[in-house]
Design a protein around this motif. Sequence first.
Motif, PDB file in Angstrom:
ATOM      1  N   LEU A  90       0.930  -4.968 -16.306  1.00  0.00           N
ATOM      2  CA  LEU A  90       1.115  -5.157 -14.859  1.00  0.00           C
ATOM      3  C   LEU A  90       2.511  -5.698 -14.549  1.00  0.00           C
ATOM      4  CD1 LEU A  90      -2.385  -6.576 -13.847  1.00  0.00           C
ATOM      5  CD2 LEU A  90      -1.560  -4.210 -13.750  1.00  0.00           C
ATOM      6  N   GLU A  91       2.998  -6.607 -15.400  1.00  0.00           N
ATOM      7  CA  GLU A  91       4.367  -7.111 -15.228  1.00  0.00           C
ATOM      8  C   GLU A  91       5.350  -5.946 -15.253  1.00  0.00           C
ATOM      9  OE1 GLU A  91       5.517  -9.968 -14.415  1.00  0.00           O
ATOM     10  OE2 GLU A  91       3.614 -11.072 -14.504  1.00  0.00           O
ATOM     11  N   GLY A  92       5.117  -5.051 -16.153  1.00  0.00           N
ATOM     12  CA  GLY A  92       6.004  -3.899 -16.316  1.00  0.00           C
ATOM     13  C   GLY A  92       6.008  -2.983 -15.107  1.00  0.00           C
ATOM     14  N   LEU A  93       4.908  -3.028 -14.337  1.00  0.00           N
ATOM     15  CA  LEU A  93       4.795  -2.131 -13.187  1.00  0.00           C
ATOM     16  C   LEU A  93       5.456  -2.676 -11.935  1.00  0.00           C
ATOM     17  CD1 LEU A  93       1.082  -0.896 -13.369  1.00  0.00           C
ATOM     18  CD2 LEU A  93       3.150   0.439 -13.845  1.00  0.00           C
ATOM     19  N   ARG A  94       5.801  -3.947 -11.988  1.00  0.00           N
ATOM     20  CA  ARG A  94       6.213  -4.642 -10.759  1.00  0.00           C
ATOM     21  C   ARG A  94       7.358  -3.933 -10.015  1.00  0.00           C
ATOM     22  NH1 ARG A  94       5.125 -10.943 -10.274  1.00  0.00           N
ATOM     23  NH2 ARG A  94       4.968 -10.938  -8.007  1.00  0.00           N
ATOM     24  N   ALA A  95       8.264  -3.370 -10.800  1.00  0.00           N
ATOM     25  CA  ALA A  95       9.420  -2.705 -10.184  1.00  0.00           C
ATOM     26  C   ALA A  95       8.983  -1.506  -9.353  1.00  0.00           C
ATOM     27  CB  ALA A  95      10.407  -2.265 -11.263  1.00  0.00           C
ATOM     28  N   ASP A 142       0.823  -1.210   0.000  1.00  0.00           N
ATOM     29  CA  ASP A 142       0.000   0.000   0.000  1.00  0.00           C
ATOM     30  C   ASP A 142       0.855   1.257   0.000  1.00  0.00           C
ATOM     31  OD1 ASP A 142      -2.405   1.330  -0.033  1.00  0.00           O
ATOM     32  OD2 ASP A 142      -2.338   1.653   2.151  1.00  0.00           O
ATOM     33  N   GLN A 143       0.567   2.136  -0.871  1.00  0.00           N
ATOM     34  CA  GLN A 143       1.224   3.441  -0.907  1.00  0.00           C
ATOM     35  C   GLN A 143       0.249   4.396  -1.600  1.00  0.00           C
ATOM     36  OE1 GLN A 143       4.560   3.458  -3.745  1.00  0.00           O
ATOM     37  NE2 GLN A 143       4.063   1.347  -4.246  1.00  0.00           N
ATOM     38  N   PRO A 144       0.416   5.699  -1.414  1.00  0.00           N
ATOM     39  CA  PRO A 144      -0.541   6.630  -2.031  1.00  0.00           C
ATOM     40  C   PRO A 144      -0.520   6.503  -3.560  1.00  0.00           C
ATOM     41  CG  PRO A 144       0.813   7.756  -0.403  1.00  0.00           C
ATOM     42  CD  PRO A 144       1.407   6.393  -0.602  1.00  0.00           C
ATOM     43  N   GLY A 145      -1.687   6.541  -4.170  1.00  0.00           N
ATOM     44  CA  GLY A 145      -1.754   6.607  -5.633  1.00  0.00           C
ATOM     45  C   GLY A 145      -1.543   5.302  -6.358  1.00  0.00           C
ATOM     46  N   ILE A 146      -1.735   4.157  -5.701  1.00  0.00           N
ATOM     47  CA  ILE A 146      -1.498   2.909  -6.441  1.00  0.00           C
ATOM     48  C   ILE A 146      -2.540   2.699  -7.549  1.00  0.00           C
ATOM     49  CG2 ILE A 146      -0.152   1.526  -4.796  1.00  0.00           C
ATOM     50  CD1 ILE A 146      -2.681   0.344  -3.718  1.00  0.00           C
ATOM     51  N   LEU A 147      -3.810   3.052  -7.233  1.00  0.00           N
ATOM     52  CA  LEU A 147      -4.851   2.872  -8.263  1.00  0.00           C
ATOM     53  C   LEU A 147      -4.548   3.758  -9.472  1.00  0.00           C
ATOM     54  CD1 LEU A 147      -8.161   2.659  -6.179  1.00  0.00           C
ATOM     55  CD2 LEU A 147      -7.057   0.838  -7.493  1.00  0.00           C
ATOM     56  N   ALA A 148      -4.150   4.985  -9.197  1.00  0.00           N
ATOM     57  CA  ALA A 148      -3.826   5.907 -10.292  1.00  0.00           C
ATOM     58  C   ALA A 148      -2.684   5.354 -11.140  1.00  0.00           C
ATOM     59  CB  ALA A 148      -3.454   7.279  -9.742  1.00  0.00           C
ATOM     60  N   LEU A 196       5.864  -0.823  -8.410  1.00  0.00           N
ATOM     61  CA  LEU A 196       4.689  -1.088  -7.588  1.00  0.00           C
ATOM     62  C   LEU A 196       4.712  -2.551  -7.161  1.00  0.00           C
ATOM     63  CD1 LEU A 196       1.756   0.459  -7.093  1.00  0.00           C
ATOM     64  CD2 LEU A 196       1.017  -1.230  -8.793  1.00  0.00           C
ATOM     65  N   PRO A 197       5.434  -2.846  -6.067  1.00  0.00           N
ATOM     66  CA  PRO A 197       5.589  -4.258  -5.682  1.00  0.00           C
ATOM     67  C   PRO A 197       4.252  -4.899  -5.327  1.00  0.00           C
ATOM     68  CG  PRO A 197       7.061  -2.804  -4.447  1.00  0.00           C
ATOM     69  CD  PRO A 197       6.081  -1.923  -5.135  1.00  0.00           C
ATOM     70  N   TYR A 198       4.030  -6.137  -5.822  1.00  0.00           N
ATOM     71  CA  TYR A 198       2.832  -6.892  -5.438  1.00  0.00           C
ATOM     72  C   TYR A 198       3.202  -8.367  -5.381  1.00  0.00           C
ATOM     73  CZ  TYR A 198       2.519  -7.446 -10.548  1.00  0.00           C
ATOM     74  OH  TYR A 198       2.792  -7.703 -11.853  1.00  0.00           O
ATOM     75  N   ARG A 199       2.320  -9.131  -4.755  1.00  0.00           N
ATOM     76  CA  ARG A 199       2.623 -10.543  -4.546  1.00  0.00           C
ATOM     77  C   ARG A 199       2.359 -11.346  -5.807  1.00  0.00           C
ATOM     78  NH1 ARG A 199      -0.426 -11.340  -0.403  1.00  0.00           N
ATOM     79  NH2 ARG A 199      -2.029 -12.605  -1.393  1.00  0.00           N
ATOM     80  N   GLU A 200       1.141 -11.259  -6.320  1.00  0.00           N
ATOM     81  CA  GLU A 200       0.858 -12.013  -7.551  1.00  0.00           C
ATOM     82  C   GLU A 200      -0.319 -11.429  -8.309  1.00  0.00           C
ATOM     83  OE1 GLU A 200      -0.837 -15.968  -7.267  1.00  0.00           O
ATOM     84  OE2 GLU A 200      -1.489 -15.584  -5.210  1.00  0.00           O
ATOM     85  N   GLY A 216      -0.961  -3.575   5.601  1.00  0.00           N
ATOM     86  CA  GLY A 216      -0.184  -2.782   4.642  1.00  0.00           C
ATOM     87  C   GLY A 216      -0.205  -3.314   3.232  1.00  0.00           C
ATOM     88  N   GLU A 217      -1.082  -4.294   2.963  1.00  0.00           N
ATOM     89  CA  GLU A 217      -1.181  -4.813   1.596  1.00  0.00           C
ATOM     90  C   GLU A 217      -2.621  -4.708   1.113  1.00  0.00           C
ATOM     91  OE1 GLU A 217       0.255  -8.787   1.322  1.00  0.00           O
ATOM     92  OE2 GLU A 217       2.350  -8.164   1.194  1.00  0.00           O
TER      93      GLU A 217
END
Lengths: 417, 417
Positions: free
Chosen positions: A321-326, A271-277, A328-332, A301-302
């Motif tokens: 989404l793969e491209g965003l992983r760096a 979780d961090q500000p602006g993830i949806l954006a 915007l860390p996510y589990r899967e 926090g997730e």
Amino acid sequence: MALFVMKFGGSSVGDTERMKRVAKRIVEKKEEGHQCVVVVSAMGDTTDELIDKSKLLCEAPPAREMDMLLTTGEQISVALLSMAIHGLGHEAVSFTGWQAGFKTDDTHSKARILDIQPERVKRAIDNGRIVIVAGFQGMSDQGEITTLGRGGSDTTAVALAAAIEADVCEIYTDVDGIYSTDPRIVRCARKLKEISYDEMLELAHLGAAVLHPRAVEYAKHNNVCLVVRSSFNHNEGTVVKEDAVMEQGVVVSGIAYDKNVARISILGVVDQPGILATVFGALADAGIDVDIIVQSGVMDGEADFSFSTARDDHDRAIAVLEGLRATLPYREVTSEVDLVKVSIVGAGMVSHPGVAAKMFEVISGTGISIKMVSTSEIKVSCVIADNKLQDVVTALHTAYGLDTLEQAYVGGPQDRR
Amino acid sequence: MALFVMKFGGSSVGDTERMKRVAKRIVEKKEEGHQCVVVVSAMGDTTDELIDKSKLLCEAPPAREMDMLLTTGEQISVALLSMAIHGLGHEAVSFTGWQAGFKTDDTHSKARILDIQPERVKRAIDNGRIVIVAGFQGMSDQGEITTLGRGGSDTTAVALAAAIEADVCEIYTDVDGIYSTDPRIVRCARKLKEISYDEMLELAHLGAAVLHPRAVEYAKHNNVCLVVRSSFNHNEGTVVKEDAVMEQGVVVSGIAYDKNVARISILGVVDQPGILATVFGALADAGIDVDIIVQSGVMDGEADFSFSTARDDHDRAIAVLEGLRATLPYREVTSEVDLVKVSIVGAGMVSHPGVAAKMFEVISGTGISIKMVSTSEIKVSCVIADNKLQDVVTALHTAYGLDTLEQAYVGGPQDRR
């Protein structure tokens, strides 16, 4: 005497025989004492044939030249239909989009109407003529020929009806009107007598492809009374207007579905500000339309969230989404593609609590689970597995009393072509 | 760098393969460093197909609607040709007649050009674009789409060349240029290197159907240098201009013929003032074109005169004369239909007496008689029996030295299609 705008699509004027039939229909209206302004699309396959030719010459033709090419389709239609009316002994005059006063911006292939200056159309009506206007087209300030893009001819008809203050804008199509649901799925689907703009908009967006949403929006905005009816018979159609009369006890007017749905979920996003954006901005930049978005609460926090998109866009969305992983860390990421969206639409549901609950109950009664839910004031949509579509729609149709609408509402189910 | 107008007819762009070839030709010129404005006709049979459709809908379609219909043919051509040029990596922009600034009167199906306002065309050229203009069409003051009628695309090209002050107006066609006579009749017919407007006008009127007379007149009036050449090869064509260089000793540039000739004679007309006006006024009212008129002297208060007309008009002309008998007493009407007109054309004959006498001598040498004669400053025409046409044309071709034009002049005889 009333002033009618009558719009006929490409299949209604697919060949010269059909064109004669349309001409006869228009002349009947005229002989009843009405004034007629007609909007036509290109004949049947004309547009596709022109596109095929263009592809032989240029892989990516400029949109401007494509508009120059494709607008000839409607110009041929209006000229021929005008001749067919002359052949029946009536005076008709055809206009291209620019002659009818359609001013657009210069976004070729999907131009927006900026203004309509319908003086020539009005003058011709006043002179007792039947006026035939080419749908789908206009002219920019720079004198460039433009096209309005998808649903263009419907929009032409509605916009012209607003500009000349027509009493009614009739959309002639290959179905009898707007149905309570798709007659191909539910045999006892009923033709609706009236429906509100907002309901129609929801249905139009949800895949009932009879009227283009843009045209409905235009009609709502300008309060143009629409009638959707068949060009192949004289059955009464469906009236689309602001204050559609609702039948006693009917809270759901129609059931729509969309067969082209995929769900993608992103789990364990830090979780961090602006993830949806961040996520949906990246998807929008890739030209991927997202429909329903569901975010569950943040735990430890997730966050988890899901969205639906068209099946065709599934693979590209996953790649984004793969491209965003760096960043915007996510589990899967998980996803499903064999889904459909079923929606109930009705202006009445605002004042009837429990409409959505009934829907969930009916769906669970068919033994399947609901993957996603989305609601608006006049709509509830559920995403479900696609193998139960027919069962669910049929059960909902019965549950909301649509099988037994009053006889006056009824039109028989019919073949769509 | 020169500014070229290049005109391609319908058969040159008959299908997408040919259109690609035309695009390549235009791009070659552009890559040589020239500026190109292209005028195109409708593709191959498009116009005929549209006319066929119109006939299924209305026996006598209004000319206005016919113009609306047929102008789509050229609009399709310009859009596709522009795309084909884009496909070759060059910038092109297509214009309809009205976009290119062709202002006409409102005589639908045979409108006259009143003015050309070629600002958009000029601007596009200045921006380095190849400009493609729809032939054959314009717009009236009232914003109606018009067509220029027969020979319209040639006229479009010439008029546009005049308006933008092009250096050359090239007319691409299916023959190599203008020939000394029809190569189908005389095997050693030669391609002319140059010819004057007046000679070309006579040849054009006399059935050498390569260039429409109206376009030649327009070129002469505006001093536009024309080049007639083949769209299928790179052979030098024929230059048509005011001060065409005449080859040493050549007084006759070409020999033309018209196979569609009938002669009608009115014998023993009671002489009274205005008899010619009465007869030819009545024929004109009936829409019958009269070509040669010959009146012999008045004897004993009676006059004889003859005229030639097209064979198709023979019967109607006879009927008109029968109808005049009450007001214009005459003894009898005789006529012949199996006739042809052979003409020698040459700007040089003005200063060479005896050119006509030689023609008569050559014709009588073939053993046939001359039925009628007509002369102008640069032309002598003889009406003869049609069974000797080939002999007469061949003999005249030899007699006037056309078999042995200098090599530089020569293009091989070729198949016309």
